[in-house]
Design an enzyme around this catalytic site. Structure first.
Site, PDB file in Angstrom:
ATOM      1  N   ARG A 125       0.820  -1.235   0.000  1.00 26.25           N
ATOM      2  CA  ARG A 125       0.000   0.000   0.000  1.00 26.25           C
ATOM      3  C   ARG A 125       0.845   1.273   0.000  1.00 26.25           C
ATOM      4  NH1 ARG A 125      -3.244  -2.940   3.859  1.00 26.25           N
ATOM      5  NH2 ARG A 125      -4.919  -3.959   2.719  1.00 26.25           N
ATOM      6  N   LYS A 147       2.716  10.829 -11.655  1.00 24.81           N
ATOM      7  CA  LYS A 147       1.869   9.980 -12.512  1.00 24.81           C
ATOM      8  C   LYS A 147       2.636   8.690 -12.772  1.00 24.81           C
ATOM      9  CE  LYS A 147      -1.087  13.205 -15.008  1.00 24.81           C
ATOM     10  NZ  LYS A 147      -1.425  13.781 -16.324  1.00 24.81           N
ATOM     11  N   GLU A 189       9.306  18.549 -25.398  1.00 26.93           N
ATOM     12  CA  GLU A 189       8.565  18.748 -24.142  1.00 26.93           C
ATOM     13  C   GLU A 189       9.061  20.004 -23.415  1.00 26.93           C
ATOM     14  OE1 GLU A 189       6.013  16.913 -22.702  1.00 26.93           O
ATOM     15  OE2 GLU A 189       6.015  15.030 -23.833  1.00 26.93           O
ATOM     16  N   LYS A 231       6.588  22.864 -13.954  1.00 28.03           N
ATOM     17  CA  LYS A 231       5.820  21.655 -13.660  1.00 28.03           C
ATOM     18  C   LYS A 231       5.552  21.546 -12.159  1.00 28.03           C
ATOM     19  CE  LYS A 231       4.816  16.963 -14.481  1.00 28.03           C
ATOM     20  NZ  LYS A 231       4.922  15.780 -15.296  1.00 28.03           N
ATOM     21  N   GLU A 241      -5.118  16.849 -11.441  1.00 31.20           N
ATOM     22  CA  GLU A 241      -5.638  17.318 -12.729  1.00 31.20           C
ATOM     23  C   GLU A 241      -7.144  17.521 -12.697  1.00 31.20           C
ATOM     24  OE1 GLU A 241      -3.318  15.486 -15.903  1.00 31.20           O
ATOM     25  OE2 GLU A 241      -5.041  15.684 -17.212  1.00 31.20           O
ATOM     26  N   ARG A 246      -3.254  21.315 -14.348  1.00 25.12           N
ATOM     27  CA  ARG A 246      -2.307  20.271 -14.749  1.00 25.12           C
ATOM     28  C   ARG A 246      -2.592  19.836 -16.193  1.00 25.12           C
ATOM     29  NH1 ARG A 246       0.464  15.404 -11.270  1.00 25.12           N
ATOM     30  NH2 ARG A 246       1.741  14.687 -12.995  1.00 25.12           N
ATOM     31  N   ASN A 250      -0.739  18.867 -20.956  1.00 28.88           N
ATOM     32  CA  ASN A 250      -1.074  17.966 -22.059  1.00 28.88           C
ATOM     33  C   ASN A 250      -1.120  18.697 -23.401  1.00 28.88           C
ATOM     34  OD1 ASN A 250      -1.358  15.839 -20.231  1.00 28.88           O
ATOM     35  ND2 ASN A 250      -3.501  16.357 -19.826  1.00 28.88           N
ATOM     36  N   HIS A 253      -0.850  16.909 -26.713  1.00 26.65           N
ATOM     37  CA  HIS A 253      -1.007  15.473 -26.467  1.00 26.65           C
ATOM     38  C   HIS A 253      -2.254  14.870 -27.105  1.00 26.65           C
ATOM     39  CE1 HIS A 253       2.321  16.107 -23.757  1.00 26.65           C
ATOM     40  NE2 HIS A 253       2.344  14.839 -23.396  1.00 26.65           N
ATOM     41  N   HIS A 257      -1.503  12.064 -29.388  1.00 27.65           N
ATOM     42  CA  HIS A 257      -1.948  10.699 -29.079  1.00 27.65           C
ATOM     43  C   HIS A 257      -2.542  10.040 -30.327  1.00 27.65           C
ATOM     44  CE1 HIS A 257      -3.838   7.368 -26.919  1.00 27.65           C
ATOM     45  NE2 HIS A 257      -4.860   7.579 -27.719  1.00 27.65           N
ATOM     46  N   HIS A 271       7.185   9.436 -28.651  1.00 30.56           N
ATOM     47  CA  HIS A 271       6.177  10.227 -27.935  1.00 30.56           C
ATOM     48  C   HIS A 271       6.454  11.734 -28.046  1.00 30.56           C
ATOM     49  CE1 HIS A 271       3.281  11.481 -24.946  1.00 30.56           C
ATOM     50  NE2 HIS A 271       4.246  12.079 -24.266  1.00 30.56           N
TER      51      HIS A 271
HETATM   52  N1  GLY Z   1       2.907  14.579 -18.322  1.00 29.86           N
HETATM   53  C1  GLY Z   1       1.820  15.335 -17.893  1.00 29.86           C
HETATM   54  C2  GLY Z   1       1.655  15.372 -16.418  1.00 29.86           C
HETATM   55  O1  GLY Z   1       2.539  14.951 -15.697  1.00 29.86           O
HETATM   56  O2  GLY Z   1       0.639  15.806 -15.942  1.00 29.86           O
END
Ligand code: GLY
Length: 372
Positions: A125, A147, A189, A231, A241, A246, A250, A253, A257, A271
């Site tokens: 956990r 993430k 990026e 960031k 998000e 947040r 993207n 993206h 995507h 990517h």
């Molecule tokens: N890569 C996008 C984020 O970390 O929210």
């Protein structure tokens, strides 16, 4: 050297950027190495590339500090982020007797970081982990923000958790061995941060991008630190998000995507390259809506082209139409039940989430771009 705090209540941590950090790991990560010793090795996860390049140095450094590493090595590539890979890693960590007060060290790009982070999120956990990102993309994006995920046949990153690392150590020297194509994809990026929220940084990148790409130390550290600082601010304000903040990360993206899906998530389009082209499309679509000028869209496209990443959809020579790409977008995990949020630009340096985009118009726009 730069130290950037990620100010999350109860889960605050630092991102440290300094040349040679990997060779000073025992000191830099000392609080997270307690409990380890010669008879109790530190769990490190790497891929075959990062293991080949850096394990020997880390082993020697840890030995000098009275520590030892035990290595779990995965094949490079997204296949490692699977249920089977997760199971194997969790079993290995359980076999080592990892406890909730221990930390696991992730040495690699986004694949290793995502896999280790998710294993640590669910193991007992919640076990701690330290990110040692070795690609520019992982250094400026995936290693920070918590993430974590694996892939399934239904899509990328669909099984995951928010689980913040306890420390991120970024050694720009490791980029010396990064293939040029990956460096350029990671740089896309970096451009993203300028486009989404910092016009002055975007202008700096236009002028200094080549220095970053050739790994000039001061320029590289400035680019990484500025990206991470943005960031960190965004993650601290909107970790999960939920506030359209947040989500700004993207940018590029949703289009990207669709392009990755159409090219089979393969080496045909990395990517970062998909995000680069996605940002060009977002800028051009913003111009189509009259939100930025055509000149600004061209400026964004020129900066991306100068980075040596794809900047024109026609150049991908896709055998599909805009409707097919829109269909891929509908399967993006960021899609909502009835709408598809698009990250668009109000200015170079100001992105926003648009929820009023007509998908038929997106398909028509993409048809034009596919035709050149
Ligand atoms: N890569 C996008 C984020 O970390 O929210």
């Amino acid at each position: 050297m730069a130290v950037i705090p990620v100010a999350l209540a109860g889960r605050a941590y630092e991102v440290v950027i300094e040349e040679g950090l990997l060779g000073r790991l025992a000191g830099a990560a000392a609080p997270f190495l307690k409990g380890y010793g010669p008879g109790r090795p530190v769990p490190f996860v790497a891929d075959t590339n990062t293991h080949r390049l850096f394990a020997e140095g880390i082993d020697a450094h840890l030995a000098a500090a009275g520590l030892a590493a035990d290595w779990f090595v995965v094949e490079p590539g997204e296949d490692a982020k699977s249920w089977a890979g997760l199971e194997e890693l969790c079993d290995w960590l359980l076999g080592l007797g990892v406890t909730r007060s221990d930390h696991v060290f992730a040495l690699g790009g986004g694949v290793v970081g995502d896999l280790v982070g998710f294993a640590c999120a669910i193991l007992k956990r919640g076990v701690g982990f330290v990110q040692l990102p070795t690609t520019l993309l992982a250094q400026v994006d995936s290693s920070v923000g918590g993430k974590t995920a694996i892939n399934t046949p239904a899509g990328k990153n669909l099984i995951g958790a928010f689980h913040q690392p306890s420390l991120v150590l970024i050694d720009p020297l490791v980029l010396g061995t990064l293939p040029d194509r990956e460096m350029r994809a990671g740089f896309a990026e970096v451009i993203k941060y300028g486009l989404l929220g910092d016009a002055a940084f975007f202008a700096w990148l236009e002028a200094n991008g080549e220095k970053v790409l050739t790994r000039e130390p001061a320029a590289l550290e400035h680019a990484i630190a500025t990206s991470i600082a943005m960031k960190a601010r965004i993650v601290a304000a909107d970790e999960r998000e939920t506030q359209d903040l947040r989500a700004l990360l993207n940018l590029g993206h949703t289009f990207g995507h669709a392009l990755e899906a159409e090219t089979g998530f393969s080496d045909r389009l990395l990517h970062g390259e998909a995000v680069a082209l996605g940002m060009v499309l977002a800028a051009k679509y913003s111009a189509r809506r009259g939100e930025i000028s055509a000149d600004d869209a061209s400026r964004a496209q020129a900066a991306i082209a100068a980075a040596g990443v794809p900047a024109k959809l026609i150049d991908l020579r896709l055998d599909c139409d805009g409707a097919v790409l829109v269909d891929h977008m509908r399967h993006d995990k960021k899609a909502e039940a009835t709408t598809l949020p698009f990250l668009l630009l109000r200015a170079l340096g100001e992105a926003y989430v648009a929820r009023d985009v007509d998908l038929a118009d997106i398909a028509a726009f993409l048809d034009q771009e596919l035709a050149g």
